[in-house]
Scaffold this motif. Structure first.
Motif, mmCIF file in Angstrom:
data_model
loop_
_atom_site.group_PDB
_atom_site.id
_atom_site.type_symbol
_atom_site.label_atom_id
_atom_site.label_comp_id
_atom_site.label_asym_id
_atom_site.label_seq_id
_atom_site.Cartn_x
_atom_site.Cartn_y
_atom_site.Cartn_z
ATOM 1 N N LYS A 141 0.813 -1.216 0.000
ATOM 2 C CA LYS A 141 0.000 0.000 0.000
ATOM 3 C C LYS A 141 0.849 1.269 0.000
ATOM 4 O O LYS A 141 0.500 2.255 -0.641
ATOM 5 N N ALA A 142 1.955 1.252 0.719
ATOM 6 C CA ALA A 142 2.801 2.444 0.783
ATOM 7 C C ALA A 142 3.415 2.753 -0.586
ATOM 8 O O ALA A 142 3.424 3.906 -1.028
ATOM 9 N N ASP A 143 3.923 1.725 -1.258
ATOM 10 C CA ASP A 143 4.485 1.942 -2.591
ATOM 11 C C ASP A 143 3.406 2.350 -3.580
ATOM 12 O O ASP A 143 3.639 3.198 -4.452
ATOM 13 N N ALA A 144 2.234 1.751 -3.472
ATOM 14 C CA ALA A 144 1.135 2.117 -4.375
ATOM 15 C C ALA A 144 0.740 3.576 -4.164
ATOM 16 O O ALA A 144 0.529 4.322 -5.138
ATOM 17 N N ALA A 145 0.668 4.006 -2.919
ATOM 18 C CA ALA A 145 0.325 5.404 -2.635
ATOM 19 C C ALA A 145 1.402 6.346 -3.161
ATOM 20 O O ALA A 145 1.092 7.402 -3.724
ATOM 21 N N ALA A 146 2.669 5.966 -3.001
ATOM 22 C CA ALA A 146 3.758 6.797 -3.525
ATOM 23 C C ALA A 146 3.690 6.879 -5.044
ATOM 24 O O ALA A 146 3.877 7.955 -5.630
ATOM 25 N N GLY A 147 3.409 5.762 -5.702
ATOM 26 C CA GLY A 147 3.295 5.764 -7.157
ATOM 27 C C GLY A 147 2.155 6.642 -7.638
ATOM 28 O O GLY A 147 2.295 7.389 -8.613
ATOM 29 N N VAL A 148 1.016 6.556 -6.954
ATOM 30 C CA VAL A 148 -0.122 7.397 -7.321
ATOM 31 C C VAL A 148 0.222 8.875 -7.108
ATOM 32 O O VAL A 148 -0.130 9.730 -7.925
ATOM 33 N N LEU A 149 0.943 9.173 -6.037
ATOM 34 C CA LEU A 149 1.368 10.552 -5.788
ATOM 35 C C LEU A 149 2.296 11.048 -6.891
ATOM 36 O O LEU A 149 2.158 12.178 -7.367
ATOM 37 N N PHE A 150 3.240 10.203 -7.332
ATOM 38 C CA PHE A 150 4.116 10.562 -8.449
ATOM 39 C C PHE A 150 3.296 10.869 -9.697
ATOM 40 O O PHE A 150 3.556 11.844 -10.403
ATOM 41 N N ILE A 151 2.312 10.019 -9.970
ATOM 42 C CA ILE A 151 1.479 10.200 -11.156
ATOM 43 C C ILE A 151 0.711 11.516 -11.067
ATOM 44 O O ILE A 151 0.657 12.289 -12.036
ATOM 45 N N SER A 209 7.568 15.762 -16.573
ATOM 46 C CA SER A 209 6.295 15.271 -16.045
ATOM 47 C C SER A 209 5.958 13.914 -16.640
ATOM 48 O O SER A 209 5.421 13.049 -15.944
ATOM 49 N N VAL A 210 6.266 13.699 -17.918
ATOM 50 C CA VAL A 210 6.032 12.387 -18.531
ATOM 51 C C VAL A 210 6.900 11.335 -17.848
ATOM 52 O O VAL A 210 6.437 10.222 -17.539
ATOM 53 N N ILE A 211 8.152 11.668 -17.590
ATOM 54 C CA ILE A 211 9.045 10.732 -16.896
ATOM 55 C C ILE A 211 8.510 10.419 -15.497
ATOM 56 O O ILE A 211 8.524 9.265 -15.061
ATOM 57 N N LEU A 212 8.010 11.440 -14.782
ATOM 58 C CA LEU A 212 7.477 11.230 -13.442
ATOM 59 C C LEU A 212 6.227 10.354 -13.469
ATOM 60 O O LEU A 212 6.054 9.483 -12.614
ATOM 61 N N VAL A 213 5.367 10.555 -14.466
ATOM 62 C CA VAL A 213 4.168 9.716 -14.599
ATOM 63 C C VAL A 213 4.572 8.268 -14.892
ATOM 64 O O VAL A 213 4.022 7.325 -14.300
ATOM 65 N N LEU A 214 5.535 8.077 -15.783
ATOM 66 C CA LEU A 214 5.993 6.713 -16.094
ATOM 67 C C LEU A 214 6.644 6.052 -14.881
ATOM 68 O O LEU A 214 6.429 4.864 -14.615
ATOM 69 N N LEU A 215 7.425 6.806 -14.142
ATOM 70 C CA LEU A 215 8.039 6.284 -12.923
ATOM 71 C C LEU A 215 6.970 5.903 -11.908
ATOM 72 O O LEU A 215 7.044 4.836 -11.281
ATOM 73 N N GLY A 216 5.962 6.760 -11.751
ATOM 74 C CA GLY A 216 4.866 6.451 -10.841
ATOM 75 C C GLY A 216 4.112 5.207 -11.259
ATOM 76 O O GLY A 216 3.750 4.372 -10.426
ATOM 77 N N ALA A 217 3.883 5.049 -12.552
ATOM 78 C CA ALA A 217 3.196 3.849 -13.047
ATOM 79 C C ALA A 217 4.034 2.601 -12.769
ATOM 80 O O ALA A 217 3.501 1.557 -12.362
ATOM 81 N N ALA A 218 5.344 2.704 -12.960
ATOM 82 C CA ALA A 218 6.222 1.565 -12.669
ATOM 83 C C ALA A 218 6.190 1.212 -11.186
ATOM 84 O O ALA A 218 6.175 0.027 -10.815
ATOM 85 N N VAL A 219 6.151 2.221 -10.321
ATOM 86 C CA VAL A 219 6.092 1.972 -8.881
ATOM 87 C C VAL A 219 4.765 1.309 -8.510
ATOM 88 O O VAL A 219 4.729 0.367 -7.699
#
Length: 153
Positions: A8-18, A49-59
């Motif tokens: 859940k913590a990683d998922a929340a961080a990824g969503v925040l990145f996105i 921002s595209v890189i951050l969204v892709l990183l968030g999706a990967a997380v």
């Protein structure tokens, strides 16, 4: 999917990145983006921002592949002492000067830990102030006042 089948913590961080990436991506569209050969002021923020969204999706994807631990309690003490410290520095560095501001900022931030006592906090603050002054003022030669106009000496 059960409640502990993903992190859940990683998922929340990824969503925040996105969300942050999308926010900056939307803002970059208001600027002239240009092309790859003639970049406008919005090009670089859009790429980041595209890189951050892709990183968030990967997380987020990675978070679904591994079980995680439950999210613990909120570290309120850390937020009470850590978050105001740089704000204090920014508000006082011109008036007090660099040395007292960095000293007091470090002293405030020290008490984010329950284990920190006043004497070690004082010693750490002195060491950080001396080290920072040596590095930023003397070694790098940055032009700032070591002691500001609020101090009369």
């Amino acid at each position: 999917m059960t409640s502990q089948s993903y992190d859940k913590a990683d998922a929340a961080a990824g969503v925040l990145f996105i969300l942050i990436g999308l926010g900056f991506g939307v803002q970059s569209w208001w600027l002239d983006i240009g092309t790859a050969l003639r970049m406008g002021p919005g090009y670089f923020p859009l790429v980041l921002s595209v890189i951050l969204v892709l990183l968030g999706a990967a997380v987020v994807v990675n978070a679904t592949k591994q079980p995680g631990e439950p999210i613990g309690s909120l570290a309120a003490r850390g937020m009470i002492y850590i978050l105001p410290a740089p704000i204090f520095f920014g508000l006082t560095v011109r008036g007090l000067g660099f040395v007292p501001s960095i000293f007091l900022t470090t002293f405030i931030a020290c008490f984010a830990s329950l284990k920190m006592k006043p004497l070690p906090a004082l010693l750490l603050s002195v060491v950080v102030a001396v080290f920072s002054t040596l590095v930023f003022s003397y070694a790098l030669g940055l032009p700032f006042r070591r002691f500001g106009p609020w101090l009369s000496f």
